[in-house]
Design a protein around this motif. Structure first.
Motif, mmCIF file in Angstrom:
data_model
loop_
_atom_site.group_PDB
_atom_site.id
_atom_site.type_symbol
_atom_site.label_atom_id
_atom_site.label_comp_id
_atom_site.label_asym_id
_atom_site.label_seq_id
_atom_site.Cartn_x
_atom_site.Cartn_y
_atom_site.Cartn_z
ATOM 1 N N ALA A 122 20.159 -40.349 -53.126
ATOM 2 C CA ALA A 122 20.597 -40.793 -51.797
ATOM 3 C C ALA A 122 19.435 -40.852 -50.804
ATOM 4 O O ALA A 122 19.233 -41.881 -50.149
ATOM 5 C CB ALA A 122 21.723 -39.901 -51.274
ATOM 6 N N PRO A 123 18.632 -39.792 -50.646
ATOM 7 C CA PRO A 123 17.508 -39.899 -49.716
ATOM 8 C C PRO A 123 16.447 -40.886 -50.170
ATOM 9 O O PRO A 123 15.761 -41.486 -49.329
ATOM 10 C CB PRO A 123 16.964 -38.475 -49.636
ATOM 11 N N LEU A 124 16.303 -41.068 -51.481
ATOM 12 C CA LEU A 124 15.360 -42.074 -51.944
ATOM 13 C C LEU A 124 15.817 -43.465 -51.518
ATOM 14 O O LEU A 124 15.005 -44.323 -51.143
ATOM 15 C CB LEU A 124 15.214 -42.001 -53.465
ATOM 16 N N GLU A 125 17.126 -43.692 -51.536
ATOM 17 C CA GLU A 125 17.663 -44.958 -51.059
ATOM 18 C C GLU A 125 17.444 -45.106 -49.554
ATOM 19 O O GLU A 125 17.141 -46.208 -49.068
ATOM 20 C CB GLU A 125 19.152 -45.056 -51.391
ATOM 21 N N VAL A 126 17.564 -44.015 -48.813
ATOM 22 C CA VAL A 126 17.238 -44.059 -47.381
ATOM 23 C C VAL A 126 15.795 -44.508 -47.195
ATOM 24 O O VAL A 126 15.491 -45.336 -46.331
ATOM 25 C CB VAL A 126 17.465 -42.676 -46.724
ATOM 26 N N MET A 127 14.892 -43.959 -48.003
ATOM 27 C CA MET A 127 13.480 -44.345 -47.911
ATOM 28 C C MET A 127 13.311 -45.843 -48.144
ATOM 29 O O MET A 127 12.589 -46.517 -47.409
ATOM 30 C CB MET A 127 12.647 -43.561 -48.921
ATOM 31 N N VAL A 156 10.142 -47.942 -34.443
ATOM 32 C CA VAL A 156 9.173 -47.594 -35.496
ATOM 33 C C VAL A 156 9.109 -46.083 -35.692
ATOM 34 O O VAL A 156 9.063 -45.595 -36.835
ATOM 35 C CB VAL A 156 7.789 -48.175 -35.144
ATOM 36 N N LEU A 157 9.098 -45.326 -34.597
ATOM 37 C CA LEU A 157 9.098 -43.867 -34.713
ATOM 38 C C LEU A 157 10.338 -43.371 -35.455
ATOM 39 O O LEU A 157 10.253 -42.464 -36.288
ATOM 40 C CB LEU A 157 9.042 -43.238 -33.323
ATOM 41 N N SER A 158 11.488 -43.955 -35.154
ATOM 42 C CA SER A 158 12.732 -43.540 -35.815
ATOM 43 C C SER A 158 12.698 -43.867 -37.298
ATOM 44 O O SER A 158 13.123 -43.056 -38.133
ATOM 45 C CB SER A 158 13.931 -44.217 -35.152
ATOM 46 N N LEU A 159 12.203 -45.034 -37.646
ATOM 47 C CA LEU A 159 12.113 -45.413 -39.059
ATOM 48 C C LEU A 159 11.105 -44.534 -39.791
ATOM 49 O O LEU A 159 11.348 -44.109 -40.919
ATOM 50 C CB LEU A 159 11.743 -46.892 -39.176
ATOM 51 N N GLN A 160 9.995 -44.263 -39.136
ATOM 52 C CA GLN A 160 8.990 -43.385 -39.736
ATOM 53 C C GLN A 160 9.576 -41.991 -39.977
ATOM 54 O O GLN A 160 9.407 -41.409 -41.059
ATOM 55 C CB GLN A 160 7.778 -43.299 -38.817
ATOM 56 N N THR A 161 10.275 -41.461 -38.989
ATOM 57 C CA THR A 161 10.900 -40.147 -39.132
ATOM 58 C C THR A 161 11.965 -40.161 -40.219
ATOM 59 O O THR A 161 12.078 -39.214 -41.011
ATOM 60 C CB THR A 161 11.528 -39.708 -37.797
ATOM 61 N N TRP A 167 12.124 -38.211 -47.507
ATOM 62 C CA TRP A 167 11.191 -37.796 -48.554
ATOM 63 C C TRP A 167 11.250 -36.276 -48.759
ATOM 64 O O TRP A 167 11.232 -35.785 -49.886
ATOM 65 C CB TRP A 167 9.786 -38.240 -48.207
ATOM 66 N N MET A 168 11.358 -35.522 -47.677
ATOM 67 C CA MET A 168 11.507 -34.073 -47.802
ATOM 68 C C MET A 168 12.751 -33.726 -48.602
ATOM 69 O O MET A 168 12.753 -32.789 -49.408
ATOM 70 C CB MET A 168 11.578 -33.432 -46.418
ATOM 71 N N ASN A 169 13.825 -34.487 -48.373
ATOM 72 C CA ASN A 169 15.072 -34.218 -49.083
ATOM 73 C C ASN A 169 15.009 -34.649 -50.540
ATOM 74 O O ASN A 169 15.712 -34.080 -51.381
ATOM 75 C CB ASN A 169 16.236 -34.889 -48.355
ATOM 76 N N VAL A 170 14.204 -35.643 -50.848
ATOM 77 C CA VAL A 170 13.952 -35.963 -52.250
ATOM 78 C C VAL A 170 13.202 -34.806 -52.904
ATOM 79 O O VAL A 170 13.601 -34.281 -53.956
ATOM 80 C CB VAL A 170 13.133 -37.266 -52.387
ATOM 81 N N CYS A 171 12.110 -34.388 -52.271
ATOM 82 C CA CYS A 171 11.226 -33.387 -52.876
ATOM 83 C C CYS A 171 11.925 -32.051 -53.133
ATOM 84 O O CYS A 171 11.674 -31.392 -54.143
ATOM 85 C CB CYS A 171 10.011 -33.158 -51.977
ATOM 86 N N ILE A 172 12.805 -31.649 -52.203
ATOM 87 C CA ILE A 172 13.414 -30.322 -52.345
ATOM 88 C C ILE A 172 14.345 -30.246 -53.552
ATOM 89 O O ILE A 172 14.655 -29.152 -54.045
ATOM 90 C CB ILE A 172 14.160 -29.938 -51.047
ATOM 91 N N GLU A 188 7.415 -40.647 -58.082
ATOM 92 C CA GLU A 188 6.462 -41.764 -58.019
ATOM 93 C C GLU A 188 6.900 -42.810 -56.990
ATOM 94 O O GLU A 188 6.081 -43.331 -56.231
ATOM 95 C CB GLU A 188 6.305 -42.397 -59.403
ATOM 96 N N GLN A 189 8.194 -43.111 -56.984
ATOM 97 C CA GLN A 189 8.701 -44.089 -56.019
ATOM 98 C C GLN A 189 8.530 -43.588 -54.583
ATOM 99 O O GLN A 189 8.108 -44.324 -53.693
ATOM 100 C CB GLN A 189 10.183 -44.374 -56.288
ATOM 101 N N GLY A 190 8.852 -42.320 -54.364
ATOM 102 C CA GLY A 190 8.726 -41.756 -53.028
ATOM 103 C C GLY A 190 7.293 -41.693 -52.555
ATOM 104 O O GLY A 190 6.988 -42.027 -51.405
ATOM 105 N N GLU A 191 6.407 -41.280 -53.438
ATOM 106 C CA GLU A 191 4.990 -41.205 -53.073
ATOM 107 C C GLU A 191 4.437 -42.582 -52.738
ATOM 108 O O GLU A 191 3.644 -42.732 -51.797
ATOM 109 C CB GLU A 191 4.191 -40.569 -54.213
#
Length: 216
Positions: A122-127, A156-161, A167-172, A188-191
């Motif tokens: 799910a968070p990867l899809e957000v990314m 842009v700030l909102s999209l960046q955030t 990405w943090m939620n993917v990694c955890i 790999e996709q997230g990075e």
């Protein structure tokens, strides 16, 4: 804990109360999706404030198409906001499952892993969705109504955030996945998205800040 209605349908105050409670969901993943959705919405707003201006007539067709796509992305991000919370709740429901027999333990483990996979996807899809919206925003400098420069900057700030938070939620979740091929692919996709999108965001913000400083 069970969310009885879609998060996107809640009042802002209601969502904020739920977010600030001791309930573990919705949490950072859904907040990141909402942040990205707001960014996409602001990109659409900038397009609307530009497309009917005579001096931008030659860009009108492109701006209309861009606005339609970014609106689709906004709605998709709101949908994933609920998917993120649903995935977490699936994991939460799996932990109390019985584990007295080998069969019960296997079923419980499978349910937990299925939920964790959804919590990663799910968070990867957000990314992915936020990255596309950011790429569209990056095409606007030089062809947008500069009275909306601050709106584009906040977009842009909102999209960046949203991307960084997702990405943090993917990694955890990666370390808990038993499907190591999936974990490797998601990492790999997230990075790759982080490496491409963070510099792009900074470049667009620099362009927007130059416009704002020129108007000061």
């Amino acid at each position: 804990m069970q969310v009885e209605m879609k998060l996107a349908e809640m009042r802002v105050e209601q969502f904020g109360e739920m977010l600030s409670s001791d309930a573990p969901a919705p949490g950072g993943g859904s907040a990141a999706a909402l942040e990205a959705a707001m960014g996409a919405g602001l990109v659409a707003m900038v397009c609307r404030l530009t497309e009917e201006k005579a001096q931008f007539a030659r860009y009108r067709a492109e701006l209309l198409a861009l606005r339609q796509r970014v609106e689709d992305l906004r709605l998709a991000l709101l949908d994933v906001m609920d998917q993120d919370t649903d995935a977490f709740l699936q994991v939460s429901r799996a932990f109390p499952m019985p584990k007295a027999t080998d069969e019960e333990r296997a079923a419980r483990s499978a349910a937990i892993q299925n939920g964790l996979e959804l919590c990663t996807k799910a968070p990867l899809e957000v990314m992915r969705l936020a990255a596309e919206a950011l790429e569209l925003a990056a095409t606007l400098p030089g062809r947008f109504n500069e009275n909306a420069a601050s709106d584009l900057g906040v977009a842009v700030l909102s999209l960046q955030t949203g991307i960084r938070g997702a990405w943090m939620n993917v990694c955890i979740n990666l370390g808990s996945l038993r499907n190591k091929e999936l974990a490797k692919s998601c990492r790999e996709q997230g990075e790759a998205l982080m490496a491409r999108m963070m510099p792009m965001a900074e470049q667009v913000l620099k362009q927007v800040e130059q416009v704002i400083q020129g108007q000061a």
